[in-house]
Design an enzyme around this catalytic site. Structure first.
Site, short mmCIF file in Angstrom:
data_model
loop_
_atom_site.label_atom_id
_atom_site.label_comp_id
_atom_site.label_asym_id
_atom_site.label_seq_id
_atom_site.Cartn_x
_atom_site.Cartn_y
_atom_site.Cartn_z
N HIS A 1 49.04 -4.42 52.82
CA HIS A 1 49.35 -3.41 51.82
C HIS A 1 48.08 -2.79 51.23
O HIS A 1 47.74 -1.64 51.52
CB HIS A 1 50.22 -4.02 50.72
CG HIS A 1 50.63 -3.04 49.66
ND1 HIS A 1 50.94 -3.42 48.38
CD2 HIS A 1 50.77 -1.68 49.68
CE1 HIS A 1 51.29 -2.34 47.69
NE2 HIS A 1 51.17 -1.29 48.44
N HIS B 182 46.23 1.49 51.15
CA HIS B 182 45.55 2.05 49.98
C HIS B 182 44.05 2.24 50.21
O HIS B 182 43.51 3.33 49.99
CB HIS B 182 45.75 1.14 48.77
CG HIS B 182 47.08 1.25 48.14
ND1 HIS B 182 47.31 1.96 46.99
CD2 HIS B 182 48.28 0.71 48.49
CE1 HIS B 182 48.59 1.88 46.66
NE2 HIS B 182 49.20 1.12 47.55
N HIS C 30 52.64 2.75 54.84
CA HIS C 30 52.68 2.31 53.45
C HIS C 30 54.12 2.08 52.98
O HIS C 30 54.41 1.10 52.29
CB HIS C 30 52.01 3.32 52.53
CG HIS C 30 52.07 2.94 51.08
ND1 HIS C 30 52.97 3.52 50.20
CD2 HIS C 30 51.38 2.01 50.37
CE1 HIS C 30 52.82 2.97 49.01
NE2 HIS C 30 51.86 2.06 49.08
N ASN D 162 55.45 -1.49 51.45
CA ASN D 162 55.47 -1.43 49.98
C ASN D 162 56.88 -1.49 49.39
O ASN D 162 57.15 -2.33 48.53
CB ASN D 162 54.79 -0.16 49.48
CG ASN D 162 54.79 -0.08 47.96
OD1 ASN D 162 54.12 -0.85 47.28
ND2 ASN D 162 55.58 0.85 47.42
N ILE E 106 51.95 5.05 44.80
CA ILE E 106 52.23 3.91 43.94
C ILE E 106 51.80 2.63 44.66
O ILE E 106 51.74 2.61 45.89
CB ILE E 106 53.72 3.82 43.57
CG1 ILE E 106 53.91 2.75 42.48
CG2 ILE E 106 54.58 3.51 44.79
CD1 ILE E 106 55.14 2.91 41.68
#
Length: 491
Positions: free
Chosen positions: A189, A194, A338, A342, A491
């Site tokens: 993750h 990110h 993602h 997530n 997010i």
């Protein structure tokens, strides 16, 4: 008892219902079928790989770490192989492994100097005729007490259904889940979506004009990423932040993920390349995406290949095709990859016995008070081993937030600025892309309703919708929907 602990933690944590399989205390343990299923259709379906040799071998330098190869023997698993020999299973490409040994072992002595007490782990699984994965053995490993160069101290656990052996097997699965949970949060993750997308955001904004066609293509896939990463550095991955408090590597979390980043290769992030590297697929020019899945019922890969843009292999950025492939990888990482790692966190990990994030003591040894407790009060012993209640409240609060779609979400196939271009050709191409995603939505629903695909819903009755694009949704409702591929990591 396990259920009641989580039911009493507050109504806000029950907005996403507990899985159907959890009906009483006895069935609160995660089943072997669901344990295997989540490696293909859970929150971290990007680690499992095909076992190509037996016993499993380590890639750690033996001059530094000694013998780190697996101690699992043929005798350990032969009785659970559905009549196959180990060699036959490997030849028929039916043996798989969830391997968290090499990534963790170099940091394990440091990690276990904290309140964490855990192992490096290997989990072997057999692909059955119905497409499900059956766990065969879990190996838990510690550094040798005489030093790293002496190798690992390994213990092997196999499935059991009754008595204290059943409780020990459930604990072994919990240790494996702890490793997968921490690796998921820190690597699959944070690091692999990110963190790795951030240099592309910076480079694109520094080097390309806002009217450059590549800028216009990539810009929606960078929306809010720098902001959310800045917040993460302030409260999540910072020293003594939420992640250090809630996942097992504790204060060594960033050191471990930084070390693993050295092995990250941009070209391998293309989904077909990733599947080939892990042995989950083979090249096959007759297939639409050029690869054939070895587990046909692998929801993450099936849905992901539908969404992946079908272009030739990568990349020296000297031709238009190579540029297309590079942009496709960037968009894939920022959107679908993602989304897959997530937005399923609360549905799959909101019930901590299913996916604990920390282990606080080692496997009890026979003859100790902890072992006696394991026999007499298995639920109590289990809860004393996994994530503590305060850590649970903090962790569940975090993943509930992370799993929510915002009310201003812009999904793949949507644009928040209709006037992003006035050129007919890209507008027509984008419309074709949007229409294809809508067809994929219908196909995912049909496959989830098809009882042949046992891994798509699983014993917990939770359909795999993490790669459902949600392109058709303009409601702007957001929330814990469990579906939707936002354009960007926001997010």
């Amino acid at each position: 008892m396990l259920k009641e602990l989580f039911r009493n933690d507050g109504e806000r944590f029950m907005k996403f219902p507990l899985p159907d399989v959890i009906k009483d205390d006895k069935s609160a343990w995660r089943s072997d079928e669901e344990f295997g299923r989540e490696m293909l259709a859970g929150v971290n379906p990007v680690i499992i790989s095909r076992l190509r040799g037996f016993p499993p071998a380590s890639n750690l330098d033996p001059k530094v770490y000694g013998n780190q190869n697996s101690s699992i023997t043929r005798d350990d698993i032969q009785g659970n192989m559905n009549g196959l020999t180990v060699d036959e299973a490997i030849e028929k490409k039916k043996l798989f492994i969830l391997d968290h040994h090499d990534a963790l072992m170099p940091y394990l002595q440091k990690i276990n100097s904290t309140t964490t007490k855990t192992y490096a782990s290997r989990t072997l699984l057999l692909l059955q005729d119905d497409g499900t994965l059956k766990p065969l053995a879990i190996e838990l490993s510690l550094p040798h007490p005489q030093g790293d160069h002496h190798g690992a101290v390994n213990k092997v656990f196999t499935p059991a259904e009754h008595g204290i052996e059943c409780t020990i097997w459930q604990l072994a699965k919990a240790y494996a889940a702890v490793n997968d949970s921490g690796y998921h949060q820190l690597v699959s993750h944070w690091l692999n979506t990110h963190a790795v997308i951030e240099p592309f955001v910076i480079a694109t904004n520094r080097q390309l004009s806002v009217i450059h066609p590549i800028y216009k293509l990539l810009h929606p896939h960078y929306r809010d990423t720098m902001n959310i990463n800045a917040y993460a550095r302030q409260i999540l991955i910072n020293a003594d932040g939420v992640l250090e408090r809630t996942v097992f590597p504790a204060r060594y979390a960033l050191e471990m993920s930084s070390g693993i980043y050295k092995n990250w290769v941009f070209t391998e992030q293309a989904l077909p390349a990733d599947l080939l590297k892990r042995g989950m697929a083979e090249p096959d020019s007759s297939q639409p995406h050029g690869v054939r899945l070895l587990i046909e019922d692998y929801p993450f890969a099936v849905d992901g290949l539908e969404i992946w843009k079908d272009e030739p292999w990568w990349p020296e950025m000297q031709t238009r095709d190579e540029l297309v492939q590079s942009c496709t990888i960037i968009i894939w990482v920022a959107s679908a990859l993602h989304a897959a790692v997530n937005f399923g966190q609360y549905p799959y990990a909101g019930y901590l016995p299913n996916r604990p994030t920390v282990s606080r003591r080692f496997m009890p040894e026979p003859g100790t008070p902890e072992y006696a407790e394991l026999a007499e009060h298995p639920d109590v012993a289990f809860l004393k081993t996994i994530t503590a209640q305060l850590q649970t409240l903090l962790g569940v609060s975090l993943i509930e937030i992370l799993s929510r779609h915002s009310t201003d979400e812009v999904y793949l196939g949507q644009r928040d600025t209709p006037g992003w271009t006035s050129d007919d050709e890209p507008l027509a191409a984008f419309e074709r892309f949007r229409e294809r995603l809508i067809k994929i939505e219908k196909k995912i629903i049909e496959m989830n309703d098809d009882k042949r695909w046992k891994n798509r819903v699983g014993p917990v009755n939770l359909p795999y919708t993490l790669l459902y694009p949600n392109t058709t949704d303009y409601s702007r409702e957001g929330g814990l929907t469990g579906k939707g591929i936002p354009n960007s990591i926001s997010i």
